[in-house]
Structures are given as C-alpha cells and as structure tokens.
Design an enzyme around this catalytic site. Structure first.
Site, PDB file in Angstrom:
ATOM      1  N   ARG A 296      10.959   3.326  -4.239  1.00 26.60           N
ATOM      2  CA  ARG A 296      11.310   1.914  -4.446  1.00 26.60           C
ATOM      3  C   ARG A 296      11.793   1.689  -5.886  1.00 26.60           C
ATOM      4  O   ARG A 296      12.797   1.024  -6.133  1.00 26.60           O
ATOM      5  CB  ARG A 296      10.082   1.024  -4.186  1.00 26.60           C
ATOM      6  CG  ARG A 296       9.482   1.154  -2.812  1.00 26.60           C
ATOM      7  CD  ARG A 296      10.219   0.306  -1.784  1.00 26.60           C
ATOM      8  NE  ARG A 296       9.436   0.290  -0.555  1.00 26.60           N
ATOM      9  CZ  ARG A 296       9.535   1.202   0.412  1.00 26.60           C
ATOM     10  NH1 ARG A 296      10.381   2.199   0.281  1.00 26.60           N
ATOM     11  NH2 ARG A 296       8.789   1.122   1.493  1.00 26.60           N
TER      12      ARG A 296
ATOM     13  N   GLU B 128      -3.312   0.159  13.713  1.00 24.87           N
ATOM     14  CA  GLU B 128      -1.850   0.175  13.620  1.00 24.87           C
ATOM     15  C   GLU B 128      -1.233   1.434  14.229  1.00 24.87           C
ATOM     16  O   GLU B 128      -1.001   2.419  13.543  1.00 24.87           O
ATOM     17  CB  GLU B 128      -1.400   0.059  12.159  1.00 24.87           C
ATOM     18  CG  GLU B 128       0.114   0.048  11.988  1.00 24.87           C
ATOM     19  CD  GLU B 128       0.558   0.015  10.538  1.00 24.87           C
ATOM     20  OE1 GLU B 128       1.779   0.004  10.306  1.00 24.87           O
ATOM     21  OE2 GLU B 128      -0.301   0.010   9.645  1.00 24.87           O
TER      22      GLU B 128
ATOM     23  N   LYS C 198      -6.749  -0.191   6.354  1.00 29.96           N
ATOM     24  CA  LYS C 198      -5.530   0.014   7.145  1.00 29.96           C
ATOM     25  C   LYS C 198      -5.334   1.512   7.394  1.00 29.96           C
ATOM     26  O   LYS C 198      -5.528   2.338   6.507  1.00 29.96           O
ATOM     27  CB  LYS C 198      -4.336  -0.581   6.383  1.00 29.96           C
ATOM     28  CG  LYS C 198      -2.973  -0.360   7.028  1.00 29.96           C
ATOM     29  CD  LYS C 198      -2.250   0.747   6.294  1.00 29.96           C
ATOM     30  CE  LYS C 198      -0.835   0.950   6.820  1.00 29.96           C
ATOM     31  NZ  LYS C 198       0.116   0.035   6.244  1.00 29.96           N
TER      32      LYS C 198
ATOM     33  N   ASP D 151       0.805  -1.217   0.000  1.00 31.57           N
ATOM     34  CA  ASP D 151       0.000   0.000   0.000  1.00 31.57           C
ATOM     35  C   ASP D 151       0.841   1.271   0.000  1.00 31.57           C
ATOM     36  O   ASP D 151       0.357   2.346   0.359  1.00 31.57           O
ATOM     37  CB  ASP D 151      -0.925   0.009   1.219  1.00 31.57           C
ATOM     38  CG  ASP D 151      -0.150  -0.102   2.530  1.00 31.57           C
ATOM     39  OD1 ASP D 151       0.724  -0.978   2.622  1.00 31.57           O
ATOM     40  OD2 ASP D 151      -0.420   0.674   3.461  1.00 31.57           O
TER      41      ASP D 151
ATOM     42  N   TYR E  20       5.579   7.045   4.929  1.00 37.95           N
ATOM     43  CA  TYR E  20       5.244   6.779   3.518  1.00 37.95           C
ATOM     44  C   TYR E  20       3.841   7.239   3.249  1.00 37.95           C
ATOM     45  O   TYR E  20       3.078   7.508   4.162  1.00 37.95           O
ATOM     46  CB  TYR E  20       5.396   5.300   3.167  1.00 37.95           C
ATOM     47  CG  TYR E  20       4.507   4.365   3.923  1.00 37.95           C
ATOM     48  CD1 TYR E  20       3.279   3.984   3.403  1.00 37.95           C
ATOM     49  CD2 TYR E  20       4.876   3.844   5.156  1.00 37.95           C
ATOM     50  CE1 TYR E  20       2.460   3.107   4.092  1.00 37.95           C
ATOM     51  CE2 TYR E  20       4.070   2.967   5.843  1.00 37.95           C
ATOM     52  CZ  TYR E  20       2.870   2.596   5.299  1.00 37.95           C
ATOM     53  OH  TYR E  20       2.053   1.721   5.983  1.00 37.95           O
TER      54      TYR E  20
ATOM     55  N   LYS F  77      -2.153  -4.419  14.056  1.00 37.30           N
ATOM     56  CA  LYS F  77      -0.845  -4.421  13.391  1.00 37.30           C
ATOM     57  C   LYS F  77       0.148  -3.703  14.298  1.00 37.30           C
ATOM     58  O   LYS F  77       0.512  -2.550  14.070  1.00 37.30           O
ATOM     59  CB  LYS F  77      -0.931  -3.756  12.018  1.00 37.30           C
ATOM     60  CG  LYS F  77       0.360  -3.894  11.197  1.00 37.30           C
ATOM     61  CD  LYS F  77       0.166  -3.448   9.760  1.00 37.30           C
ATOM     62  CE  LYS F  77       1.473  -3.556   8.995  1.00 37.30           C
ATOM     63  NZ  LYS F  77       1.349  -3.256   7.559  1.00 37.30           N
TER      64      LYS F  77
ATOM     65  N   SER G  87       2.152  -8.788   8.678  1.00 37.58           N
ATOM     66  CA  SER G  87       1.670  -7.867   7.662  1.00 37.58           C
ATOM     67  C   SER G  87       2.897  -7.075   7.223  1.00 37.58           C
ATOM     68  O   SER G  87       3.170  -5.988   7.730  1.00 37.58           O
ATOM     69  CB  SER G  87       0.587  -6.937   8.219  1.00 37.58           C
ATOM     70  OG  SER G  87       0.172  -6.011   7.226  1.00 37.58           O
TER      71      SER G  87
ATOM     72  N   GLU H 123       2.082   2.347  15.023  1.00 40.34           N
ATOM     73  CA  GLU H 123       3.456   1.852  14.891  1.00 40.34           C
ATOM     74  C   GLU H 123       4.378   2.581  15.853  1.00 40.34           C
ATOM     75  O   GLU H 123       4.483   3.809  15.826  1.00 40.34           O
ATOM     76  CB  GLU H 123       3.969   2.021  13.464  1.00 40.34           C
ATOM     77  CG  GLU H 123       5.403   1.550  13.308  1.00 40.34           C
ATOM     78  CD  GLU H 123       5.932   1.617  11.884  1.00 40.34           C
ATOM     79  OE1 GLU H 123       7.142   1.348  11.696  1.00 40.34           O
ATOM     80  OE2 GLU H 123       5.152   1.925  10.968  1.00 40.34           O
TER      81      GLU H 123
ATOM     82  N   SER I 247       6.939  -5.229  10.268  1.00 37.89           N
ATOM     83  CA  SER I 247       8.373  -5.521  10.376  1.00 37.89           C
ATOM     84  C   SER I 247       9.166  -4.293  10.790  1.00 37.89           C
ATOM     85  O   SER I 247      10.200  -4.402  11.443  1.00 37.89           O
ATOM     86  CB  SER I 247       8.912  -6.075   9.055  1.00 37.89           C
ATOM     87  OG  SER I 247       8.644  -5.178   7.991  1.00 37.89           O
ATOM     88  N   GLY I 248       8.718  -3.107  10.399  1.00 34.68           N
ATOM     89  CA  GLY I 248       9.282  -1.867  10.908  1.00 34.68           C
ATOM     90  C   GLY I 248      10.742  -1.611  10.616  1.00 34.68           C
ATOM     91  O   GLY I 248      11.414  -0.937  11.391  1.00 34.68           O
ATOM     92  N   GLY I 249      11.277  -2.148   9.529  1.00 34.98           N
ATOM     93  CA  GLY I 249      12.671  -1.899   9.195  1.00 34.98           C
ATOM     94  C   GLY I 249      13.607  -3.041   9.551  1.00 34.98           C
ATOM     95  O   GLY I 249      14.820  -2.957   9.323  1.00 34.98           O
TER      96      GLY I 249
END
Length: 389
Positions: free
Chosen positions: A73, A216, A176, A64, A389, A258, A327, A218, A300-302
């Site tokens: 990317r 989420e 999300k 996403d 992001y 998440k 996720s 984070e 995963s956060g990096g």
C-alpha cells in the site's frame, strides 16, 4: 449431510430451555438432559461486545493488513515500508476526528495492537476514546492445501489460545480469521471442510479467551462464473461452517460473520446490479444464517468504494433479520491513502476523505445512502486476482 444437520444443530433454543426433565417410569427421579455451549466466564461479555460492534449506523474498519501488505500500500504512494511510515498511516486512520460516529470496531495487525501513535498515545487507547472496539487479526496466513485442486488453507491454530489471552490483556475484544474459497478451483469438498473446521476451532478458542470471533470464509471474486454459481457455493460453504461451529460448541450470540456478497465472478461480462446482489445475498442469509447471530459485517472483496456502498445500501433497503453492515479495508481506505500520499500537510484532507467514506457506509447500513457527490476515484475497481495478504 451438513445441510440437514444444520437445521437441527444451529437453531437451538435458549440456554435456559436446554435442560429438560424426563420420567422414564414412575418412582424414578427425573433425568436431566442438556447441551453444552462453551464460552466460559466470558459469555455475557462476548454478547455485549458483539452487539456493540453491530450497532446501528456503524461498521468495522479493517486495518489489519500484514506489514508486507501494508508495504505494498505504501509503495503505491511512493513510501518505503518502514515502521515509522506504517505508524504514521495508522495514526492518521485511528485519530480521524469523529470516526467513532460511523465505525464501531477496528481490526488491527499485531504490530498495531502494541503500537503507539506518532504523538505517543497507545493506538488501543485512541480507539477506545473514540468508542471504537479494538480487534485483532489472529490467523497466520494462507498456505497450499495438500491434496486439493491448487487451493489453500489458513494456518494459526497452534498457540492461538495463549496469543488470544495476551491480545485480550492488551485490550482487544474481538478477533478475525480469514480463510478463502476459490470457485474456479472447485471448490473441492476438502477445501470447504478444511475452511469450515479451521474457522470453528478458531472461534471456540477465541471465545474461551474473551474475544468475539469474526468468522470469515471469503469466497474470492476470481472467475468467469455467474451469480447463480456464487450463490450455490455460498450455501454449501456456510452450511459446513455452521455445522462445525455447532460441533465445537460456539456461542452464536457471541460471534460476528464476515461473508462475501453474492456477486458474479470478476471476469464475468454480465455485472450484477445492487438490487440483484441484495436479492441473492439476502436469500443466502435467510437459508443459512441463524437469527441468533448479532451482526453480518460484509467484506468488499475488491469492489470499488462506491460499489461496496451501493450493494450494502440495497440490502438494507429490503427486510432482513440481522444487523447487515460492513467490514471494509480498501473500500474505506483507498482514496484516503492516495490523498495522504505520505505528506504531513495532507493528513487532514485524507482524514476528511476517510470520514466521507465511513459516513457513506454508515448511511448504507441504515438504507439511506443516495450516492450524491461521489468522486471518480471512489468508483475505481480494486479487484486483484488471487488476492491474499
């Protein structure tokens, strides 16, 4: 206050038990006392969708990224940020043969939800044919939080109900919303409350429109703090989150979480083992997360691809009360993207790499990952300070 209230507000009895009769005095009619949880006419569907996404041996592919982030990317492999290049990459991901064996849901950016593959098939239809539930990113990104310690809040509540209804019509079945908490910047009570309230309002609106909300907050990896500090902040944040979810009458059986894994800050010299991460993370879950929640889909956060898989596997090798899964975005896609490099002749090889990574995390969800045959690239860290992001 939130910690005390959560014990009363989040572990509620079943809906059939919420109405109770009282007899104040002889001769009077019983007085009905009830609580209300709003999920509208979608309640049964929300529960079914959440359980489908939280199915054994499967997790979520987070694809996403906004168009701007997707551009970063693509730039890393020498491609321009054009719709055609974004379409080609997203086609590669969703059409990987057998992906649905390991992936139960895919989070899409708005462009992708309405996009077709390079072969002209609707991306939503391709996902459904793979038995993958389409999801949608609904927040509008992070902005500075006035009055805080250089912290942020997540915007996007304005117009969310109409957008969510349109996304449902387009085929999305879960949503999300990502907000972030920074430990080096506090976190301030204001930032935690703003994050929790925003997530709760979003969750209520999503459920009213048929979308299972992924909740989420984070907790960023930024900082030199140890794992105990991350644990402390996790307890604080999730107490607030569930307090406000209950205040907004969110149906817990129809949400997915998440969270960040409990790890030391990325700049801390003492790295935690997978066993330590599992111990701290599961301890936080047991203290804060109601068992009614059907799925915990960790970000995963990096972390490196392998690190994220190892930590997930360690959690699933211990007793726990939830579907503990993944996720992942970069932790599923990083090596895949590099393998593709924008070249049509590399599509199959890139899809094979994606399937290897997805299978590894599928095994980790079952507590059966061994780590055999991992490439050097999959062990490379992907931490980016102040990641957004």
């Amino acid at each position: 206050m939130a910690s005390a209230t959560i014990l009363k507000s989040s572990f509620l009895p079943k809906r059939s038990e919420w109405a109770a009769a009282a007899r104040p005095s002889i001769g009077r009619q019983p007085v009905a006392v009830s609580f209300t949880v709003r999920a509208g006419s979608y309640a049964d569907e929300l529960v079914k969708t959440a359980k489908t996404v939280a199915s054994p041996g499967r997790g979520i592919l987070a694809m996403d990224e906004s168009n701007a982030t997707c551009g970063k990317r693509l730039a890393s492999i020498g491609l321009e940020n054009t719709e055609a290049n974004r379409q080609a990459y997203r086609t590669l991901l969703v059409s990987a043969p057998g992906l649905g064996q390991y992936i139960s849901g895919a989070i899409l950016f708005e462009e992708t939800l309405y996009q077709s593959t390079t072969e002209g098939k609707k991306i939503v239809d391709v996902l459904v044919s793979q038995k993958i539930v389409p999801g949608i990113k609904v927040d509008k990104g992070l902005v500075p939080l006035a009055g805080s310690n250089n912290e942020s809040w997540c915007q996007g509540l304005d117009g969310l109900a109409s957008r969510a209804a349109a996304y449902y019509q387009q085929g999305a079945r879960f949503a999300k919303w990502r907000t972030v908490i920074s430990i080096p910047n506090g976190p301030s009570a204001l930032a935690v409350k703003e994050a929790a309230w925003g997530l709760a309002r979003y969750a209520a609106i999503a459920q009213d429109n048929g979308l299972v909300p992924i909740v989420e907050p984070e907790i960023l990896l930024d900082g030199e703090h140890g794992i105990d500090r991350t644990f402390e902040v996790s307890l604080k944040v999730w107490a607030e989150v569930f307090y406000y979810l209950a205040e907004n009458n969110v149906l817990f059986e129809g949400i997915l979480l998440k969270p960040s894994m409990v790890t030391p800050g990325a700049e801390n010299q003492e790295k935690a083992t997978p066993e330590q991460v599992a111990e701290y993370t599961l301890k936080f879950l047991h203290r804060r997360i109601p068992p009614a929640v059907p799925g915990i889909m960790f970000l995963s956060g990096g972390q490196s691809e392998v690190e994220a898989t190892q930590n997930l596997n360690a959690m699933n090798q211990r007793p726990n009360s939830w579907h503990v899964s993944f996720s992942y975005a970069r932790a599923l896609q990083n090596t895949c993207l590099k393998t593709w490099a924008g070249r049509p002749e590399n599509v199959k090889a890139a899809q094979d790499v994606l399937l290897v990574r997805a299978k590894a995390n599928s095994l980790a969800q079952l507590g059966k990952y061994t780590g055999e045959g991992e490439s050097a690239e999959s062990k490379e860290g992907m931490y980016v300070k102040n990641y957004s992001y």
